[in-house]
Write a protein that holds these residues in place. Sequence first.
Motif, mmCIF file in Angstrom:
data_model
loop_
_atom_site.group_PDB
_atom_site.id
_atom_site.type_symbol
_atom_site.label_atom_id
_atom_site.label_comp_id
_atom_site.label_asym_id
_atom_site.label_seq_id
_atom_site.Cartn_x
_atom_site.Cartn_y
_atom_site.Cartn_z
ATOM 1 N N UNK A 169 -59.787 14.430 20.533
ATOM 2 C CA UNK A 169 -60.485 14.952 19.347
ATOM 3 C C UNK A 169 -61.413 13.884 18.763
ATOM 4 N N UNK A 170 -60.921 12.649 18.687
ATOM 5 C CA UNK A 170 -61.751 11.563 18.138
ATOM 6 C C UNK A 170 -62.998 11.356 18.985
ATOM 7 N N UNK A 171 -62.801 11.401 20.316
ATOM 8 C CA UNK A 171 -63.926 11.188 21.220
ATOM 9 C C UNK A 171 -65.032 12.203 20.954
ATOM 10 N N UNK A 172 -64.629 13.439 20.654
ATOM 11 C CA UNK A 172 -65.630 14.486 20.438
ATOM 12 C C UNK A 172 -65.868 14.742 18.941
ATOM 13 N N UNK A 173 -65.383 13.805 18.124
ATOM 14 C CA UNK A 173 -65.587 13.838 16.661
ATOM 15 C C UNK A 173 -65.155 15.172 16.049
ATOM 16 N N UNK A 174 -63.973 15.605 16.466
ATOM 17 C CA UNK A 174 -63.398 16.835 15.889
ATOM 18 C C UNK A 174 -62.226 16.406 15.012
ATOM 19 N N UNK A 175 -62.247 16.829 13.751
ATOM 20 C CA UNK A 175 -61.148 16.491 12.850
ATOM 21 C C UNK A 175 -60.363 17.770 12.579
ATOM 22 N N UNK A 176 -59.109 17.748 12.961
ATOM 23 C CA UNK A 176 -58.281 18.962 12.852
ATOM 24 C C UNK A 176 -56.845 18.575 12.556
ATOM 25 N N UNK A 177 -56.121 19.403 11.802
ATOM 26 C CA UNK A 177 -54.684 19.129 11.687
ATOM 27 C C UNK A 177 -54.020 19.304 13.060
ATOM 28 N N UNK A 178 -53.151 18.351 13.382
ATOM 29 C CA UNK A 178 -52.463 18.369 14.681
ATOM 30 C C UNK A 178 -50.968 18.519 14.458
ATOM 31 N N UNK A 179 -50.318 19.247 15.339
ATOM 32 C CA UNK A 179 -48.857 19.264 15.281
ATOM 33 C C UNK A 179 -48.327 19.130 16.708
ATOM 34 N N UNK A 180 -47.120 18.595 16.850
ATOM 35 C CA UNK A 180 -46.589 18.428 18.209
ATOM 36 C C UNK A 180 -45.851 19.693 18.636
ATOM 37 N N UNK A 181 -45.979 20.028 19.887
ATOM 38 C CA UNK A 181 -45.227 21.148 20.469
ATOM 39 C C UNK A 181 -44.866 20.698 21.876
ATOM 40 N N UNK A 182 -43.592 20.360 22.073
ATOM 41 C CA UNK A 182 -43.198 19.855 23.386
ATOM 42 C C UNK A 182 -41.799 20.351 23.753
ATOM 43 N N UNK A 183 -41.345 19.947 24.922
ATOM 44 C CA UNK A 183 -40.076 20.418 25.488
ATOM 45 C C UNK A 183 -38.912 20.291 24.498
ATOM 46 N N UNK A 184 -38.904 19.199 23.698
ATOM 47 C CA UNK A 184 -37.739 18.937 22.854
ATOM 48 C C UNK A 184 -37.800 19.563 21.459
ATOM 49 N N UNK A 185 -38.958 20.149 21.090
ATOM 50 C CA UNK A 185 -38.986 20.807 19.766
ATOM 51 C C UNK A 185 -39.546 22.228 19.869
ATOM 52 N N UNK A 186 -39.618 22.739 21.118
ATOM 53 C CA UNK A 186 -40.335 24.003 21.330
ATOM 54 C C UNK A 186 -39.748 25.189 20.565
ATOM 55 N N UNK A 187 -38.443 25.158 20.289
ATOM 56 C CA UNK A 187 -37.852 26.298 19.566
ATOM 57 C C UNK A 187 -38.316 26.353 18.128
ATOM 58 N N UNK A 188 -38.003 25.241 17.386
ATOM 59 C CA UNK A 188 -38.366 25.232 15.957
ATOM 60 C C UNK A 188 -39.874 25.274 15.805
ATOM 61 N N UNK A 189 -40.575 24.455 16.620
ATOM 62 C CA UNK A 189 -42.030 24.384 16.468
ATOM 63 C C UNK A 189 -42.677 25.694 16.901
ATOM 64 N N UNK A 190 -42.077 26.315 17.912
ATOM 65 C CA UNK A 190 -42.597 27.608 18.362
ATOM 66 C C UNK A 190 -42.522 28.615 17.220
ATOM 67 N N UNK A 191 -41.365 28.641 16.515
ATOM 68 C CA UNK A 191 -41.184 29.584 15.400
ATOM 69 C C UNK A 191 -42.188 29.293 14.293
ATOM 70 N N UNK A 192 -42.441 28.002 14.046
ATOM 71 C CA UNK A 192 -43.399 27.604 12.996
ATOM 72 C C UNK A 192 -44.823 28.072 13.368
ATOM 73 N N UNK A 193 -45.185 27.842 14.627
ATOM 74 C CA UNK A 193 -46.531 28.231 15.088
ATOM 75 C C UNK A 193 -46.695 29.756 15.004
ATOM 76 N N UNK A 194 -45.632 30.466 15.394
ATOM 77 C CA UNK A 194 -45.675 31.944 15.310
ATOM 78 C C UNK A 194 -45.881 32.374 13.857
ATOM 79 N N UNK A 195 -45.190 31.708 12.917
ATOM 80 C CA UNK A 195 -45.323 32.114 11.510
ATOM 81 C C UNK A 195 -46.767 31.905 11.036
ATOM 82 N N UNK A 196 -47.400 30.819 11.501
ATOM 83 C CA UNK A 196 -48.805 30.601 11.116
ATOM 84 C C UNK A 196 -49.703 31.693 11.705
#
Length: 285
Positions: free
Chosen positions: A44-71
């Motif tokens: 994102x920095x390389x292409x000068x894009x400023x955006x809120x980032x959140x992690x979504x990976x193997x170890x948090x996919x359940x809770x984070x998945x539910x959060x992303x779905x709610x958004x």
Amino acid sequence: MTGKLYLCATPIGNLGDVSARCLEALAAADLVAAEDTRRTLQLLNHFEITKPLTSYHEHNKREKGAYIISLLENGKNVALVSDAGTPAISDPGEDLVKMCIERGIEVTSVPGPAALISALILSGLSTSRFAFEGFLSVNKRHRAKHLESVKNDTRTLIFYEAPHKLISTIEDMRKVFGGERRAAIVRELTKIHEEVKRCTLDEAAEFYSENKPRGEYVIVIEGADEKEAASENEWEDIPLKQHIDKYIAGGMTSKEAIKRAAADRGLPKREVYNEYHKGAKASEE
Ligand code: SAM
């Protein structure tokens, strides 16, 4: 109105491979969900894009998945980015896609690099029919079972592998597929040290016994020979007794033939022994 999930493929090494649509989707998203936020932040920095980032990976996919779905359900658009390449290929993106589909949330793709496709087209092996096998399990038994299950597959096979496991994987493949099977060991795609080693599995084992594997790898394996695969699977269409008798006629003892037939059919030796002798007795009577 619900938002949309954008599956954004990102470069697998060379930043020049990012697509205009990918940059647009990242810039327009309300949130970027990334497997590795540090790596995505660099992009994102390389292409000068400023955006809120959140992690979504193997170890948090359940809770984070539910959060992303709610958004998404609250009308936000989310761009999903994997470590590198195409999200949902050998990464938890697959689960998020399923969750969205279950809830009727729209998903769209922003296609781009995928290591498996680049490796396949560089391999020199047949591209007309292929099977992506992902990573082999670390569990020895599961690895062996996986390799056995594709041993007679006539399609080109594609595997992902980490450098520290490359040597043992080539060794396991040699045992199951045979050392003569052709392969392409593809390394560091689109990067400075990109390399394609087209060789047999025996040659690959010899090469890596002297050269330490470094970087990211894709292993592409030639499919099984059509004729050999057909003769290996011949027993699928014949009764057990005939299967064993065929091996005996070929010079095996009945004990060896039973053992081999049990292995072919994935059955316990005892069961095959009992079945064979029951059949043999019945034909004597
Ligand atoms: N989603 C990714 C894709 O589209 O290819 C794959 C993610 S998977 C977690 C990571 C694996 O992809 C690596 O271990 C390696 O096997 C393969 N890979 C990724 N980038 C690569 C590259 N530049 N060269 C060779 N293999 C690569």
